[in-house]
Design a protein around this motif. Structure first.
Motif, PDB file in Angstrom:
ATOM      1  N   UNK A  12       1.109  14.157  -1.085  1.00 31.03           N
ATOM      2  CA  UNK A  12       2.272  13.340  -1.395  1.00 31.03           C
ATOM      3  C   UNK A  12       3.555  14.049  -0.983  1.00 31.03           C
ATOM      4  N   UNK A  13       4.555  13.298  -0.600  1.00 28.33           N
ATOM      5  CA  UNK A  13       4.555  11.840  -0.474  1.00 28.33           C
ATOM      6  C   UNK A  13       3.782  11.386   0.757  1.00 28.33           C
ATOM      7  N   UNK A  14       3.402  10.104   0.735  1.00 28.48           N
ATOM      8  CA  UNK A  14       2.734   9.482   1.872  1.00 28.48           C
ATOM      9  C   UNK A  14       3.797   8.698   2.644  1.00 28.48           C
ATOM     10  N   UNK A  15       3.817   8.871   3.938  1.00 27.45           N
ATOM     11  CA  UNK A  15       4.786   8.166   4.777  1.00 27.45           C
ATOM     12  C   UNK A  15       4.060   7.206   5.705  1.00 27.45           C
ATOM     13  N   UNK A  16       4.542   5.967   5.728  1.00 32.90           N
ATOM     14  CA  UNK A  16       4.044   4.986   6.686  1.00 32.90           C
ATOM     15  C   UNK A  16       5.147   4.804   7.720  1.00 32.90           C
ATOM     16  N   UNK A  17       5.016   3.819   8.576  1.00 30.49           N
ATOM     17  CA  UNK A  17       6.043   3.625   9.599  1.00 30.49           C
ATOM     18  C   UNK A  17       7.397   3.275   8.995  1.00 30.49           C
ATOM     19  N   UNK A  18       7.408   2.619   7.823  1.00 30.89           N
ATOM     20  CA  UNK A  18       8.680   2.208   7.219  1.00 30.89           C
ATOM     21  C   UNK A  18       8.876   2.658   5.789  1.00 30.89           C
ATOM     22  N   UNK A 116       6.384  -5.164   3.041  1.00 32.32           N
ATOM     23  CA  UNK A 116       6.321  -3.881   2.349  1.00 32.32           C
ATOM     24  C   UNK A 116       5.081  -3.764   1.469  1.00 32.32           C
ATOM     25  N   UNK A 117       4.740  -4.819   0.744  1.00 36.14           N
ATOM     26  CA  UNK A 117       3.566  -4.773  -0.136  1.00 36.14           C
ATOM     27  C   UNK A 117       2.293  -4.584   0.683  1.00 36.14           C
ATOM     28  N   UNK A 118       2.198  -5.271   1.811  1.00 37.42           N
ATOM     29  CA  UNK A 118       1.020  -5.130   2.675  1.00 37.42           C
ATOM     30  C   UNK A 118       0.898  -3.698   3.180  1.00 37.42           C
ATOM     31  N   UNK A 119       1.986  -3.150   3.663  1.00 34.36           N
ATOM     32  CA  UNK A 119       1.991  -1.784   4.194  1.00 34.36           C
ATOM     33  C   UNK A 119       1.642  -0.774   3.100  1.00 34.36           C
ATOM     34  N   UNK A 120       2.202  -0.957   1.917  1.00 38.38           N
ATOM     35  CA  UNK A 120       1.940  -0.032   0.814  1.00 38.38           C
ATOM     36  C   UNK A 120       0.491  -0.131   0.332  1.00 38.38           C
ATOM     37  N   UNK A 121      -0.034  -1.355   0.204  1.00 40.77           N
ATOM     38  CA  UNK A 121      -1.410  -1.510  -0.263  1.00 40.77           C
ATOM     39  C   UNK A 121      -2.398  -0.950   0.753  1.00 40.77           C
ATOM     40  N   UNK A 122      -2.158  -1.163   2.037  1.00 39.60           N
ATOM     41  CA  UNK A 122      -3.044  -0.562   3.058  1.00 39.60           C
ATOM     42  C   UNK A 122      -3.047   0.953   2.942  1.00 39.60           C
ATOM     43  N   UNK A 123      -1.877   1.516   2.725  1.00 33.76           N
ATOM     44  CA  UNK A 123      -1.782   2.963   2.576  1.00 33.76           C
ATOM     45  C   UNK A 123      -2.539   3.442   1.348  1.00 33.76           C
TER      46      UNK A 123
END
Length: 189
Positions: A12-18, A116-123
């Motif tokens: 942590x933290x986890x970083x995605x593209x956004x 954002x929810x989709x990106x966060x849940x995939x992560x």
């Protein structure tokens, strides 16, 4: 996962593209209260809209949920976009092992419609399956919560059932939708 294989800690933290998914901090109180106090956000949650006192209690509890390290453990994360809290998401164990988990989330409606929810849940699913080596992850939601049902489907979770009038919530019996994903079904983005 066999029980002899210890889960890998989440980095942590986890970083995605956004997004940045991180553990809770003391200064998250106001952003959390901003959306959890909203009756529309709380409509399908198990609790009523938050008061400041409830927010303080919840923040203290969530600050302790920093990883999956055994049965009855949890990872609770704040979701940020460009330094602004847009929601939060959690993974917790179910049963008496760490091989099964459940996910839940809430997002600020002012930041909706941007994925954002989709990106966060995939992560978070990636953390569950890749880091913690879970066998199965589920989401249980109020059947009237169509946006959350669509979110589950977007990330590849399968609708496994509808439990009719199985939960007493806010003065009424409600149906529960159960979505699930197995490790073998997980597709890394």
């Amino acid at each position: 996962m066999t029980e002899a294989t210890p889960p890998q800690p989440a980095l942590l933290p986890v970083r995605t593209s956004r997004l940045v998914l991180r553990t809770y901090q003391e200064d998250d109180l106001e952003p959390l209260l901003d959306y959890y106090a909203n009756p529309e956000v709380a409509r399908f949650l198990l609790e009523e809209p938050w008061t400041r006192e409830v927010a303080e209690t919840q923040l203290a509890l969530r600050r302790q949920r920093t990883g999956i390290d055994g049965p009855a453990s949890a990872l609770a994360l704040v979701v940020e976009h460009e330094g602004t809290v847009v929601g939060d998401i959690a993974l917790w164990t179910t049963g008496d092992t760490v091989s099964r988990g459940e996910v839940g989330w809430a997002f600020h409606p002012g930041h909706g419609g941007r994925g954002f929810a989709t990106e966060a849940l995939r992560s978070l699913l990636g953390i569950a399956f890749d880091r913690y080596r879970m066998h199965r992850v589920v989401a249980q939601l109020d059947a009237r919560n169509e946006p959350s049902a669509r979110l589950c489907e977007r990330v590849g979770m399968q609708r496994e059932g509808r439990l009719r009038a199985d939960w007493w919530s806010k003065g009424e019996w409600t149906d529960t939708l159960v979505y699930g994903m197995l490790a073998r079904e997980w597709q890394r983005p």
